[in-house]
Design an enzyme around this catalytic site. Sequence first.
Site, PDB file in Angstrom:
ATOM      1  CG  LEU A  42     -20.968-101.225  68.523  1.00  0.00           C
ATOM      2  CD1 LEU A  42     -22.380-101.804  68.450  1.00  0.00           C
ATOM      3  CD2 LEU A  42     -20.629-102.262  67.072  1.00  0.00           C
TER       4      LEU A  42
ATOM      5  CG  HIS B 141     -42.728-116.671  48.827  1.00  0.00           C
ATOM      6  ND1 HIS B 141     -41.369-117.412  49.574  1.00  0.00           N
ATOM      7  CD2 HIS B 141     -42.992-118.025  48.023  1.00  0.00           C
ATOM      8  CE1 HIS B 141     -41.495-118.656  48.902  1.00  0.00           C
ATOM      9  NE2 HIS B 141     -42.107-119.131  47.184  1.00  0.00           N
TER      10      HIS B 141
END
Length: 503
Positions: A357, A482
Amino acid sequence: LMLRLARTTQRLVPITEHVTRPANYFAVKRLYASSPEEQDLVVIGGGPGGYYAAIKAGQLGKKVTCIEKRSTLGGTCLNVGCIPSKALLNASHKYEEAKHEFDHYGIEVSDVKVNLEKMMKQKDTAVTGLTGGIKMLFKKYKVNGMFGFGKITGPNEVSVTADDGTETTLKAKNILIATGSDVASLPGLEIDEKTVVSSTGALKLDKVPEKMIVIGGGVIGLEMGSVWRRLGSQVTVVEFADAICAGADGEVAKKFQKVLEKQNMQFKMKTKVVEVKKREGGGHIVVVEPASGGEQSELEADVVLVSVGRRPYTDNLGLEDVGVETDKRGFINIDDKFVTSVKSIRAIGDCVRGPMLAHKAEDEGGAAVEDIFKGYSHVNYDAIPSVIYTHPEVAWVGKTEEQLKEEGISYKTGKFPMMANSRARTNDDADGFVKFLSDAKTDRLLGVHLVCSNAGELIAEPTFALEYGASSEDLGRTCHAHPTLSEALKEAAMATYDKPVHS
């Protein structure tokens, strides 16, 4: 992003990635004049691990030279890997949305077409901008960049051979090998990068193939297969193992395959490729049989993508001559300070153990430089995230459920479906779930796994939590905005130590 070789009993053989040179290559083979002085550090390889290490050393005021065999910096990742593939994934996703999904949102468009030439140009522009950015950073931090092939000729000596045969010898107090990896193929399979392609060739096809066979159900195959499926190809993935995404949590891999099948990507699991032969009139016939043996069958393809993994690139570096030891697969043996069997020589990235990676290579590059010049370093291999950039994305960090069972570790599981997440439902993009694994006694987080939109961005929070030894309750009691996708992390954490509110 490049993982270890796909699970297969078939022997893998290397091929060489195609490297192009600009017309004025010889005029630019050196970025800046090299110094005859002994260097504090010579880095072989200008990919994510190598250029990162070189810049870190430059920031510390050290004399450092970075050698790159390509005509541009950035290695496989920036030139023919992570960056161009993400550009095509983004563009093809936009096309698929415009073609098939806009009408659902009251957006009426007609005659949506693919201009592949323009799409490829946008990809190339992204690559050029980023590789050029590294060149500017080298200048900023006084890193001497050289184009040519680096070979270690002594414990403190590296020779650099340019394409015109000119050879330069560098003396170095420390040498860092960051040569990365190369694509692997199957025995007897010739990759021409036109109709039988590796990931490199799949990034530059000049037309959308009617049928594409992808050999290997790992990260590269699924990402590039997704690109060409979205653009109109009928894509079939042939995988030797019984599950896609080697290294991923089994439950996540199973869900992910179902989502891809719903997108009309086809799979032939537990299947072995026996032969790829040319088809009369063009294209290829892929001969397959069950992995356990049995009756053979044939698949037709206009393009065959070979994505069976990668192997460490350590060819012709002079390792044996100076006593640098490798294992039987070609990976360079190192200790926990990245030191090889030769004290003055270290190695990082894809050419050493661990996941292949780019971000793992970067962290190792920074850690190796710190250890050389400061005497300390740190890389937590239990907190290195992996991401598959399809749609939805897949991401994970830490242990899988299979690993915990194998290691005999008692654990708790908490899951939360994206269908219960308000932002995912609002976006009408609610495939997938979030899964937490924590220690049964201490509640310390052991692993987090996601299959959902934006999983590659969401995985940063669990990675941070694992790095600092957080519990699922720590994350579950942290306020999340939210409505956001990140609330699914909070709810999955709550499901691990108690109960979620919204499911």
